[in-house]
Scaffold this active site. Structure first.
Site, PDB file in Angstrom:
ATOM      1  N   MET A  84       0.820  -1.217   0.000  1.00 54.60           N
ATOM      2  CA  MET A  84       0.000   0.000   0.000  1.00 54.60           C
ATOM      3  C   MET A  84       0.854   1.268   0.000  1.00 54.60           C
ATOM      4  O   MET A  84       2.074   1.208   0.177  1.00 54.60           O
ATOM      5  CB  MET A  84      -0.929  -0.002   1.211  1.00 54.60           C
ATOM      6  CG  MET A  84      -1.928  -1.152   1.221  1.00 54.60           C
ATOM      7  SD  MET A  84      -3.001  -1.145   2.678  1.00 54.60           S
ATOM      8  CE  MET A  84      -3.976   0.335   2.391  1.00 54.60           C
ATOM      9  N   HIS A  85       0.187   2.396  -0.213  1.00 50.69           N
ATOM     10  CA  HIS A  85       0.727   3.742   0.009  1.00 50.69           C
ATOM     11  C   HIS A  85       1.724   4.242  -1.037  1.00 50.69           C
ATOM     12  O   HIS A  85       2.081   5.417  -1.025  1.00 50.69           O
ATOM     13  CB  HIS A  85       1.406   3.858   1.386  1.00 50.69           C
ATOM     14  CG  HIS A  85       0.622   3.302   2.529  1.00 50.69           C
ATOM     15  ND1 HIS A  85      -0.668   3.704   2.815  1.00 50.69           N
ATOM     16  CD2 HIS A  85       0.948   2.368   3.461  1.00 50.69           C
ATOM     17  CE1 HIS A  85      -1.094   3.042   3.883  1.00 50.69           C
ATOM     18  NE2 HIS A  85      -0.144   2.233   4.291  1.00 50.69           N
TER      19      HIS A  85
ATOM     20  N   ASP B 158      -2.709  -5.160   0.676  1.00 51.81           N
ATOM     21  CA  ASP B 158      -2.182  -6.448   1.094  1.00 51.81           C
ATOM     22  C   ASP B 158      -2.873  -7.028   2.328  1.00 51.81           C
ATOM     23  O   ASP B 158      -3.201  -8.219   2.361  1.00 51.81           O
ATOM     24  CB  ASP B 158      -0.673  -6.385   1.294  1.00 51.81           C
ATOM     25  CG  ASP B 158      -0.215  -5.207   2.143  1.00 51.81           C
ATOM     26  OD1 ASP B 158      -1.063  -4.471   2.695  1.00 51.81           O
ATOM     27  OD2 ASP B 158       1.009  -5.006   2.261  1.00 51.81           O
TER      28      ASP B 158
END
Length: 480
Positions: free
Chosen positions: A79-80, A234
């Site tokens: 992520m991110h 995830d």
């Protein structure tokens, strides 16, 4: 047949399953992380595509007949990460990853500009996507001006698969641009970063269709019409792989970092405790997470120093040994929940001349358990702490560690029976739901069989409660 792709930081995993969720083939391909400056962590987005191609080629080689019957694909991933694309969908620079810490100054700037905590549901942390874009605007203005789309890592893979800019709710919640309660982009939060909806991908639920496989890829792979699902971040995908989509469900991930994940049926934030509040990968469902940055990584660190593997270290600790007199603060990479302290550092407290390696190993394992205890307290403050959780991650192979964590936290830990779990399976399950929307989610997102169960032992729980106070005193006294 259904394909789940899990884009991790260190590699891609591909999993091919049939309609009964029997695993037919697996593929893997490694990835490297570039660190061109202190606190920086980057990857070339085209390396993700090359890794996906390599992992998929392994599936095609090992199960060609099954792969030809492919009907659905979904991607889960780290992520991110900020993937900046130009007008031709070409990356303008390497992607800035989740564990990149360069944007700490920009966090305070964004906090002062808009209600990221109330609307976005989370503290503004350097690991999230929004402060990364603020950093780019200040330090690479030419790149920022040329940016036409901003995609998360897994969504860049979806772009390669479908030719469309699409994200799902669970991954988008980690950008800090999503109104997490409304499951929609926030114009206010985007504007605070100098962006608009035009820069963002279209949003779908993780179990919904994001598009169709591009005809050129279908021809190359020898498959027919294939649905590509929205996929998931995830941890949300891992929850789907474990069948955790009902309020009160949860899991504890004892991996490189640590996660305590709890499913909720509504949005609720606890930014004071640095709890992450995100959308789940299925409709009308959310989740909260306590996150610690050094779980098995703390044991790997000690192993690197003494020249032993983590498995060899855990074998030194006797299962029924009393709590260690040594206290370890596992903040080797800073900490998120509950401290939000990227500059925190680790420490051993209470060392004496007669102590040996086994004492240090036990202290490290217990320190990770105490950090999970902090996560439990933060989720309990929100009213979302499960009593029983599934366990995942490499550290879950240590029975001694699992019992220790149960005794420290009061959680009952369930170890799944052997077989596929995790984010790749969760992605493949989301592909089933998107390809066969007539199927109820409950028939696809089922929990695994229980291999073992670890319940708190009252006498040890009481002893650990006293040591937990010493652990908290270590933080309060500034030893970290």
């Amino acid at each position: 047949m259904y394909l789940g792709l899990d884009l991790g930081t260190s590699g891609v995993k591909a999993l091919l399953i049939d309609e009964d969720q029997i695993v037919l083939a697996e593929g893997h391909s490694a990835l490297e992380v570039d660190r061109p400056a202190p606190l920086w962590s980057e990857q070339d987005p085209m390396a993700w595509i090359a890794a996906c191609e390599a992992a998929i080629d392994q599936l095609r080689a090992s199960a060609p007949t099954a792969f030809a019957a492919l009907r659905g694909i979904a991607v889960s991933g780290q992520m991110h990460g900020a993937t900046l694309l130009d007008k031709d969908d070409q990356p303008l620079r390497p992607a800035i990853l989740w564990n990149d810490g360069r944007a700490s100054i920009e966090c305070g700037e964004l906090d002062a500009r808009a209600d990221f905590r109330g609307i976005g549901g989370n503290l503004v942390m350097a690991g999230f996507t929004a402060p990364k874009l603020r950093w780019v605007a200040k330090n690479e203005p030419d790149i920022f001006e040329k940016t036409r789309k901003i995609l998360l890592p897994k969504d860049f893979v979806t772009l390669w698969l479908t030719g469309e800019h699409v994200s799902d709710m669970s991954d988008a919640a980690g950008t800090l641009w999503l109104d997490v309660a409304r499951r929609d982009w926030s114009d206010v939060l985007l504007a605070a970063t100098g962006l608009s909806r035009d820069h963002m991908p279209r949003l779908v639920e993780g179990s919904a269709s994001a598009g169709r496989l591009r005809p050129s890829l279908a021809t190359e792979w020898g498959v027919g019409s294939v649905t590509v699902a929205g996929g998931g971040g995830d941890n949300a995908a891992t929850a789907c792989g474990l069948g955790l989509v009902q309020p009160g469900d949860g899991f504890l991930s004892l991996g490189t970092s640590g996660v305590l994940f709890s499913v909720t049926d509504h949005f609720a934030a606890n930014t004071d405790g640095a709890v992450h509040s995100f959308c789940h990968a299925v409709p009308q469902t959310w989740h909260q997470m306590g996150v610690i940055l050094s779980a098995t990584d703390a044991l790997s660190w000690l192993g690197d120093i003494v020249g032993k593997t983590p498995a060899a270290l855990t074998a030194l600790v006797e299962p029924d040994r009393a709590p260690s007199a040594v206290t370890f603060l596992p903040y080797l990479s800073g900490e998120r929940t509950p401290h939000n302290a990227p500059d925190a550092s680790g420490a051993f407290l209470g060392l004496r001349r007669d102590q040996r390696l086994a004492d240090l190993v036990q202290a490290v394992m217990e320190g990770v358990g105490y950090a999970f205890g902090d996560c439990c307290a933060a989720l309990d403050h929100c009213g979302s702490l499960p009593e029983t959780v599934w366990v995942a991650g490499g550290g879950s192979q240590s029975e001694t560690w699992l019992q220790m964590i149960a005794d420290i936290t009061g959680l009952t830990l369930q170890l799944p029976a052997s077989g596929a779990q995790g984010a790749a399976l969760g992605a493949a399950r989301l592909a089933i739901l998107a390809s066969t929307p007539e199927q109820p989610a409950s028939s696809v997102l089922t929990p695994p069989q229980v291999q073992a169960c670890y319940r708190p032992k009252p006498d040890r729980a009481e002893a650990y409660a006293q040591r937990y106070l010493a652990y908290k005193d270590g933080w309060n006294s500034g030893c970290a």
